[in-house]
Design a protein around this motif. Structure first.
Motif, short mmCIF file in Angstrom:
data_model
loop_
_atom_site.label_atom_id
_atom_site.label_comp_id
_atom_site.label_asym_id
_atom_site.label_seq_id
_atom_site.Cartn_x
_atom_site.Cartn_y
_atom_site.Cartn_z
N ARG A 53 30.12 -48.99 -15.32
CA ARG A 53 30.93 -48.20 -14.47
C ARG A 53 31.75 -47.02 -15.00
N SER A 54 32.34 -47.42 -16.06
CA SER A 54 33.36 -46.55 -16.94
C SER A 54 32.46 -45.50 -17.38
N LEU A 55 31.31 -45.63 -18.10
CA LEU A 55 30.42 -44.68 -18.78
C LEU A 55 29.91 -43.61 -17.67
N ILE A 56 29.40 -43.99 -16.62
CA ILE A 56 29.06 -43.05 -15.59
C ILE A 56 30.16 -42.23 -15.17
N LEU A 57 31.34 -42.73 -14.95
CA LEU A 57 32.42 -41.80 -14.56
C LEU A 57 32.86 -41.01 -15.80
N GLU A 58 33.08 -41.53 -17.05
CA GLU A 58 33.38 -40.63 -18.10
C GLU A 58 32.54 -39.69 -18.33
N ASN A 59 31.05 -39.88 -17.93
CA ASN A 59 30.16 -38.79 -18.24
C ASN A 59 30.28 -37.69 -17.43
N PHE A 60 30.75 -37.80 -16.27
CA PHE A 60 31.06 -36.89 -15.10
C PHE A 60 32.32 -36.18 -15.53
N GLU A 61 33.38 -36.90 -16.07
CA GLU A 61 34.55 -36.22 -16.57
C GLU A 61 34.26 -35.46 -17.63
N GLU A 62 33.44 -35.42 -18.43
CA GLU A 62 32.94 -34.81 -19.63
C GLU A 62 32.26 -33.74 -19.17
N ALA A 63 31.34 -33.76 -18.58
CA ALA A 63 30.29 -32.94 -17.81
C ALA A 63 31.07 -31.81 -17.13
N LEU A 64 32.13 -31.96 -16.47
CA LEU A 64 33.04 -31.06 -16.22
C LEU A 64 33.52 -30.01 -17.13
N LEU A 65 33.84 -30.72 -18.18
CA LEU A 65 34.23 -29.75 -19.27
C LEU A 65 33.48 -29.04 -20.05
N GLU A 66 32.43 -29.56 -20.04
CA GLU A 66 31.26 -29.13 -21.09
C GLU A 66 30.70 -27.47 -20.80
N THR A 67 30.70 -26.72 -21.76
CA THR A 67 30.15 -25.48 -21.41
C THR A 67 28.79 -25.39 -21.69
N ASP A 68 28.35 -26.02 -22.77
CA ASP A 68 26.79 -26.12 -23.02
C ASP A 68 25.99 -26.74 -21.91
N LEU A 69 25.14 -25.98 -21.24
CA LEU A 69 24.59 -26.24 -20.07
C LEU A 69 23.68 -27.35 -20.47
N GLU A 70 23.05 -27.47 -21.59
CA GLU A 70 22.00 -28.31 -21.73
C GLU A 70 22.48 -29.80 -21.98
N ARG A 71 23.74 -29.78 -22.60
CA ARG A 71 24.49 -30.80 -22.82
C ARG A 71 24.96 -31.72 -21.63
N ARG A 72 25.56 -30.48 -20.75
CA ARG A 72 26.37 -31.03 -19.30
C ARG A 72 25.00 -31.71 -18.53
N LYS A 73 23.55 -31.28 -18.37
CA LYS A 73 22.55 -31.59 -17.75
C LYS A 73 22.54 -33.04 -18.46
N ALA A 74 22.35 -33.41 -19.72
CA ALA A 74 22.26 -34.61 -20.24
C ALA A 74 23.33 -35.42 -19.89
N LEU A 75 24.41 -35.10 -19.74
CA LEU A 75 25.56 -36.18 -19.44
C LEU A 75 25.20 -36.43 -17.97
N MET A 76 24.53 -35.69 -17.06
CA MET A 76 24.27 -36.09 -15.59
C MET A 76 22.92 -36.46 -15.54
N ASN A 77 22.36 -36.98 -16.58
CA ASN A 77 20.94 -37.36 -16.62
C ASN A 77 20.90 -39.06 -16.74
N PHE A 78 20.44 -39.80 -15.99
CA PHE A 78 20.49 -41.05 -16.27
C PHE A 78 18.91 -41.84 -16.37
N VAL A 79 18.64 -42.63 -17.34
CA VAL A 79 17.42 -43.08 -17.45
C VAL A 79 17.80 -44.71 -17.40
N ILE A 80 16.94 -45.28 -16.44
CA ILE A 80 16.84 -46.68 -16.18
C ILE A 80 15.65 -47.23 -16.63
N VAL A 81 15.68 -47.92 -17.68
CA VAL A 81 14.23 -48.43 -18.25
C VAL A 81 13.94 -49.78 -17.61
#
Lengths: 429, 429
Positions: free
Chosen positions: A138-166
């Motif tokens: 729960r924390s990680l999902i939300l922290e990733n979104f908070e970080e994505a907001l600040l990220e200017t590298d678009l590829e990195r931002r996309k990765a922060l919003m990308n979820f892989v469930i194995v």
């Protein structure tokens, strides 16, 4: 560990999950001393962990204090400890708080995540077998979104919003559905300055269908539901490695994801001192006979996920789910009583009552013995069964209220970062 | 920090507590950009933290996601960050996620625990100003009882069951009452193998009465209630030091306690860059004028606990409670609007609506402007006011349900050690 010696035989139960509690409850009002051990002071209702991980339920509503389950029973004791070793030849166990003799030992330790030896995935991937682990997700999902907001590298931002469930079993499917609903209803409102359409939810399944434990119709419908919710399904694909960003697979498709949730396998939470049986790519479990006795020890029993009871129908053992655990626990209590009364024990026979999984709002799949159905009615059945199985009236009521509220308001309000997961050593709370 | 520059003036609000949210809400639908900053992604309803610490409420029911409070408002932004410094000469702030310019700055950072420089008490004592801190107390209480069960040294066992609460203000009184109710209703059932009568709850107050901010009648009644619940009250006594077991005081009475909760002082959570005013033994706060402007800066305001607004009636500043914070927040929003419209600002005048504290079941004290009362009715008033002040319908409903349940069942079911506090580095979860 300060447990009084009495003339009554002592039953030691390791683990307060479905199986352990079922046997404990079955033994009340007898001339027995019952000692329940667990490394947590609460029972965890594992089927709803994914809702804690996705902000739909508070953790305290799916946990129940173990002391309360036994505090009105005579000769029952609870100790908060981890069992380190079983010494069958002396009828005793070694724990973090000392040794304890037993007359009957019941191993109901459940299962833990199986990373199949991959250290990187274990280090960077998330698991979801306990309340704290769900809160970490729960924390990680939300922290990733908070970080994505600040990220200017678009590829990195996309990765922060990308979820892989194995793993495309019930856990993977239910988690993917819940994330998809967050993507639809919550995140665009909470993060209006992010383009949530770039968020991706991927379920990677090694076999050719989801929910392999259920009927083909259920698999098909579950896949249908997930695709409609915008989840990407990858079948016949295996995840080989993960470094915190790059997901390496055995296929052409590779991923960059800030979150990888490993729901691809569990194994019995076995304990040193007794030989466990591991078959390649199958979970290690204690081999038990039809009386749930471990390796022919007459007074050591294993039940639930940790017990590998093989039969013609289940050559790899019973499914690692609540139903077998509950049935084995209840049955074992009866067999222990039979032994006390010098009557013969009865062999355990598993009655498959069916299985089910929910994908989201109005969307679930149910396989019963004679009937299979999917959709709204299945969803109601799923909710009813889960609500009914929760321990405690308070938990039932709070979960029920949250479900009604979330349904009506399209909301998930426990999206709280109470204990940050990322950089957790950097700031002390 | 990735906030768009617009032609609208920018109001930066630091802190999403009562004060910060009140000013944010007062500014909606204006030609303004509002940026809310907080180090948590949720609002904390501090008056109920003690119920989280004592297992009566789940933490998620007194926290509310800050993004949700503003997510339907135009031109509002939230960022999860800690402000490091204010640079008034450049109208900017420095944060953990970069710099930000402001046209108006609102400092609503609240308060933090004041240990008056005592490093030992800070290290070994518990504080209760945030949700994680309350959860730490909840864990520690339960872990101490689990340990007491195993302890064979009777003096050490007694210390593990001895609680020292330093400070007889509302926090100390309410916490002592809740602990006393645990002692009465929960712990004897949960720990039948411990003699709970040896558990002691001590409130140590430096002055000659409890609840010094309230009427003498309220103090008297609160003391009465606590004594009836079995709490030991020590007046005119100061705690000087603590090493994790030994509590050193300035009197003849010394204590051995496994838990010391420090509720004896708070101080404004000031920020570098602006001069704060500290008076000996009084909390440091930013000195503000009647418009809540800090140190004569025209566009920097402080409200709530961090603001030291002195008046004849309050020579040391307003009480550090929810009411002044809410009133200042609402008033400041009006003054900012006045400035935008080139109208004069109005001076802030605090309206004391009274104060209250609850001691336990059917026991509370209420001082209103013209009327003072204690007992059952006061308890209902206390509950109504607190329920009404909680943010969010879901939180209100869950808290209300828990209260009704706890009242009827004499229970507190969230006695869960979800994140162990003791030896926390030893085992990873």
């Amino acid at each position: 560990m300060n447990i009084p010696q009495t003339s009554f035989p002592r039953v030691v139960i390791i683990g307060g999950g479905f199986a352990g509690l079922a046997v404990a409850k079955g033994l009340k009002n007898l001339e027995l001393q019952v000692v329940l051990l667990d490394k947590h002071n609460y029972h965890t209702f594992q089927p709803l962990l994914y809702q804690v991980a996705t902000g739909g339920l508070e953790p305290d509503s799916i946990a129940f204090p173990l002391r309360k389950t036994i505090n009105d029973l005579e000769n029952y004791f609870f100790r908060l400890t981890k069992v380190l070793k079983i010494v069958p030849e002396n009828n005793k166990i070694e724990t973090t708080i000392g040794e304890l003799d037993y007359d009957y030992l019941v191993i109901a330790t459940g299962s833990e995540t199986n990373f199949f030896g991959n250290k990187n995935i274990q280090k960077y991937g998330m698991e979801m077998k306990s309340v704290p682990q769900s809160l970490n997700i729960r924390s990680l999902i939300l922290e990733n979104f908070e970080e994505a907001l600040l990220e200017t590298d678009l590829e990195r931002r996309k990765a922060l919003m990308n979820f892989v469930i194995v793993g495309g079993g019930p856990t993977g499917v239910e988690l993917a559905g819940a994330l998809a609903e967050m993507k639809k209803g919550i995140l665009p409102k909470d993060y209006p300055d992010l383009d949530i359409r770039t968020m991706q939810i991927n379920v990677i399944q090694s076999s050719n269908r989801l929910l392999t434990g259920m009927s083909e119709k259920a698999s098909e419908k579950a896949e249908d539901f997930l695709i409609k919710l915008g989840v990407n399904i990858w079948k016949n694909l295996r995840v080989l490695d993960y470094d915190g960003t790059n997901v390496k697979t055995n296929g052409e498709d590779q991923f960059k994801a800030g979150t990888l949730i490993w729901a691809a396998g569990v194994k019995g939470a076995t304990i040193n001192g007794l030989k466990a049986e591991c078959i390649l790519e199958r979970p290690c479990r204690f081999k038990v006979n039809e009386f749930n006795q471990v390796n022919e020890n007459k007074n050591i029993f294993a039940i639930g996920d940790v017990a590998g009871l093989k039969s013609e129908k289940y050559p790899f053992g019973l499914p690692m789910m609540a139903q077998p655990a509950l049935q084995q626990g209840k049955h074992l209590a009866e067999n222990i009583i039979a032994q006390l009364e010098d009557k013969p024990m009865k062999p355990f026979v598993y009655k498959n009552r069916g299985s089910m999984a929910t994908i989201g709002r109005n969307k679930a799949v149910v396989d019963l013995k004679k009937i299979r159905f999917q959709g709204v009615f299945a969803w109601f059945v799923w909710m009813f069964v889960h609500l009914f199985s929760l321990i405690g009236f308070r938990n039932k009521a709070v979960v029920f209220f949250n479900w009604v509220y979330n349904y009506i308001r399209f909301d998930r309000e426990t999206r709280l970062i109470i204990r940050p997961f990322k950089n957790k050593n950097k700031e002390s709370f």
